[in-house]
Design an enzyme around this catalytic site. Structure first.
Site, PDB file in Angstrom:
ATOM      1  CG  ASP A 279      -2.021  -1.030   1.100  1.00 45.00           C
ATOM      2  OD1 ASP A 279      -2.394  -1.368  -0.044  1.00 45.00           O
ATOM      3  OD2 ASP A 279      -2.477  -1.523   2.144  1.00 45.00           O
TER       4      ASP A 279
ATOM      5  CG  MET B 295      -5.398  -5.281  -3.481  1.00 44.03           C
ATOM      6  SD  MET B 295      -4.224  -6.384  -2.638  1.00 44.03           S
ATOM      7  CE  MET B 295      -5.160  -7.920  -2.609  1.00 44.03           C
ATOM      8  N   GLY B 296      -5.958  -1.147  -2.451  1.00 43.25           N
ATOM      9  CA  GLY B 296      -5.723   0.165  -1.846  1.00 43.25           C
ATOM     10  C   GLY B 296      -7.012   0.688  -1.238  1.00 43.25           C
ATOM     11  NE  ARG B 297     -11.944  -1.330   2.307  1.00 39.05           N
ATOM     12  CZ  ARG B 297     -12.983  -1.722   1.597  1.00 39.05           C
ATOM     13  NH1 ARG B 297     -12.854  -2.014   0.322  1.00 39.05           N
ATOM     14  NH2 ARG B 297     -14.179  -1.830   2.139  1.00 39.05           N
TER      15      ARG B 297
ATOM     16  CG  LEU C 295      -3.465 -12.882  -9.722  1.00 42.33           C
ATOM     17  CD1 LEU C 295      -4.085 -12.654 -11.089  1.00 42.33           C
ATOM     18  CD2 LEU C 295      -2.801 -14.244  -9.659  1.00 42.33           C
TER      19      LEU C 295
ATOM     20  NE  ARG D 178      -1.855 -10.599  -0.405  1.00 45.88           N
ATOM     21  CZ  ARG D 178      -2.770 -10.625   0.552  1.00 45.88           C
ATOM     22  NH1 ARG D 178      -3.249  -9.489   1.033  1.00 45.88           N
ATOM     23  NH2 ARG D 178      -3.199 -11.757   1.036  1.00 45.88           N
TER      24      ARG D 178
END
Lengths: 415, 415
Positions: free
Chosen positions: A145, A189-191, A301, A303
């Site tokens: 992240d 990804m990345g909240r 995939l 990470r």
């Protein structure tokens, strides 16, 4: 310099990356060399392994396999998501940790992870100081992240960014083979921070990436998005969109929940789980434009793609582990190893030590000035930042044409 | 040998792969060398480019860029899904093709694709013979699905298999980092044949792959699947499942439709589009087991991952294009280039020519004897078949740490 003799323990925490094991290799190989360090343990599932007295004797491992950790993805020791309560609230876990540390004379504690893990590391460090148990505590950064405070970047990010940018370029070519047009939605990804999604801009920089990029740093406006996406599709016959899983509207509502809401109104089966953000947005865009739309989720995939790692990242991750040990042996404690980028056009990063107190639980987001005015793309500031990070090719050695990952014996230390 | 002087045209058709451009490089570089061939054209979007008189003069391209085609994924010329009607039914397209071929004196027609494309190739070939227009027609095989009749394997399959097996191994490691357990569902392409999904068995062969593998060759039994999956999850705390997108139940109903059916009963928004098979199965498994379940779709990534290509595949793809030209110049026509594997333990494939008539529209499935008795995994026969195919590493040259793909000028031939 005071020589502190004792055992060292290392734990991996939080979501794995393709280089978290490279940091482990750095810690283990350096610790095994240090005279002050009398034993080297690897905690099974991070702090949980310490509480449960489950750890491995790393001196029992083959050096070849330890070396292979550099290119082995995921967390070889097992990871954990376990939030320590504050010591003021509940001292149980802390007392147990001290008990275990005393039993094995553990005097070095290295913890590898992101924000939550640095919080754990910080709490343990402060408690040890409070009760006067001499133990050198060092955080080793890790998170795809890239949102840890104080460090130029985080080990794990660069490799994930390289994989995402590479795959995005490949999808760019694939998504325009037919003369019938297509809209492609890439979910990354990345909240809370958009660093990973932003890495698709490296593909755009090469002229082979998304037309639109949406990150959690900017409120997502569905109407504006549909308007922009439709306009690009009508003009070019194609449109590629990259979105962070964590994008929210101006009311703070996750866009990924739009689909499940619609489903849940009428549906008891729980189709909210059926698709993620990419699938939800794809359905909405298809409804609106009538175009062929495909949602692609990079999912796990992104990470664990050690086969497409950044050599720069692998080396820095190793170095961060190695330096954590060296500094601790030299007497440093209560710090996290970080990277400080040198001024100038040539990329160079030096190790810097950051106070755990400052790092714990602070999130670093993409500066607004690096995002374009419309809030749907990155500018040259970001390219200048990210491009040096993805340099160099790292890929595991091969056996039968497939990656040869480390195989640890994992010899448990007898209680 | 009759020397047939004239122009050559090459078209790409059907779903792209990471090596379809390597075959193109083989055709172009060989054709540009042949004295008999007076001009080398690349059709824009396959047969459509011929009908529309849209093709590129390949002699105008830089030789360096043509060379880069070997490691550039997707279809550089643009692909097409266009089914020619039979000439008996409607002669329009055929007459137009002959008209265009005559106008440019095209005497060599190379067509690169899978089953449908070989059907097109076959129809064109037979029509040319019927009307007595001398033109050498050669099919160049390509399909990640690996389902072309008569050839040992198809260019494109080996690289996709290598990427899928590699990524599956990486996911295997990622999916077991926590001590809380997880079920992972991997969705792989393959509507009617399970070759791609079967490639995950290469990861299992390395002890780092799925526990259960389901292919369209075997009727899918939901109850049995849930029973097996639950048992493995209970025993190991983890379960990895690979499924072909095209798996069907014994009544011939696609499993991917199970979810949309349930949704459509009550939902007018069209949530059938929300998730694919992986998401649908994940929801069903979660409902049944209560476990943490993640569905991962390899989606387009699996067919364009040139960064993780099989060198064997890239070389064979090039060779198939090159040999198509050589054989055609030598007088062969109405054939598809295929591969025949030599007996013995060492992998060796020779070029063989197959009749287009035999190849067109025949699908090759995985032999039942290569699938285990329970129908949920592959045995050593498959490993022995597939492992040699994925040997050797192919990756594009890098620029700025990212792949440098071919940039064609695409100079249109003036009408």
């Amino acid at each position: 310099m005071t020589v502190l003799k004792g055992a060292a323990i290392f734990g991996q925490s939080g979501g794995p990356t393709s280089v978290i094991n490279s940091s482990a290799a750095g810690v283990f190989q350096e610790a095994l060399k240090q005279e002050a360090i009398t034993a080297v343990y690897g905690a099974a599932h991070g702090i949980k392994g310490i509480l449960d007295e489950q750890f491995y004797d790393m001196s029992k491992e083959d050096s070849y396999e330890l070396d292979l950790l550099k290119t082995t993805p995921s967390s070889a020791l097992g990871s954990v998501r376990y939030k320590l309560k504050s010591a003021e609230e509940d001292e149980t876990d802390y007392k147990r940790i001290v008990e275990v540390f005393k039993k094995y004379n553990i005097r070095y504690f290295f913890y590898n992870g992101g924000n939550d893990s640095m919080d754990t590391c910080n709490k343990v460090s402060k408690y040890m100081q409070k009760v006067g148990y001499e133990c050198r505590v060092m955080g080793v950064p890790k998170t795809i992240d890239n949102d840890l405070f104080g460090t130029d970047h985080c080990p794990g990010y660069s490799s994930a960014a390289k994989y995402i940018a590479t795959s995005t370029m490949e999808v760019y070519h694939d998504a325009r083979v037919y003369n019938t047009g297509m809209i492609t939605i890439l979910e990354v990804m990345g909240r809370n921070a958009g660093w990973l999604t932003a890495s698709t801009a490296l593909a755009s920089y090469k002229g082979q990436g998304p037309d639109l990029i949406y990150m959690p740093e900017i409120d997502f406006d569905m109407d504006k998005f549909l308007e922009d996406c439709t306009a690009i599709y009508k003009k070019n016959g194609n449109c590629i969109v990259a979105v962070s899983e964590g994008i929210k509207d101006k009311n703070g509502k996750y866009i990924s929940e739009y689909g499940s809401d619609l489903a849940q109104q009428k549906d008891s089966f729980g189709h909210s789980q059926l698709g993620g953000l990419a699938a939800t947005l794809a359905a909405i865009v298809k409804e609106k434009t009538g175009a062929k739309v495909r949602g692609i989720e990079f999912s796990l995939l992104q990470r664990c793609a050690a086969h497409c790692g950044s050599a720069n990242d692998v080396n820095e991750s190793y170095l961060s582990g190695q330096m954590a040990v060296k500094y601790a042996v030299e007497g440093m404690t209560d710090k996290m190893v970080g990277f400080k980028r040198a001024e100038g056009s040539e990329y160079k990063c030096e190790i810097q030590l950051l106070n755990l107190t400052d790092v714990a639980n602070t999130e670093k987001k993409i500066p607004r000035e690096w995002i374009n005015e419309a809030g749907n793309g990155l500018n040259q500031h970001f390219i200048d930042y990210a491009l040096p990070l993805i340099q160099g090719e790292s890929t595991p050695p091969k056996e039968d044409g497939l990656p040869r990952f480390a195989k640890l014996k994992k010899v448990l230390v007898s209680k």
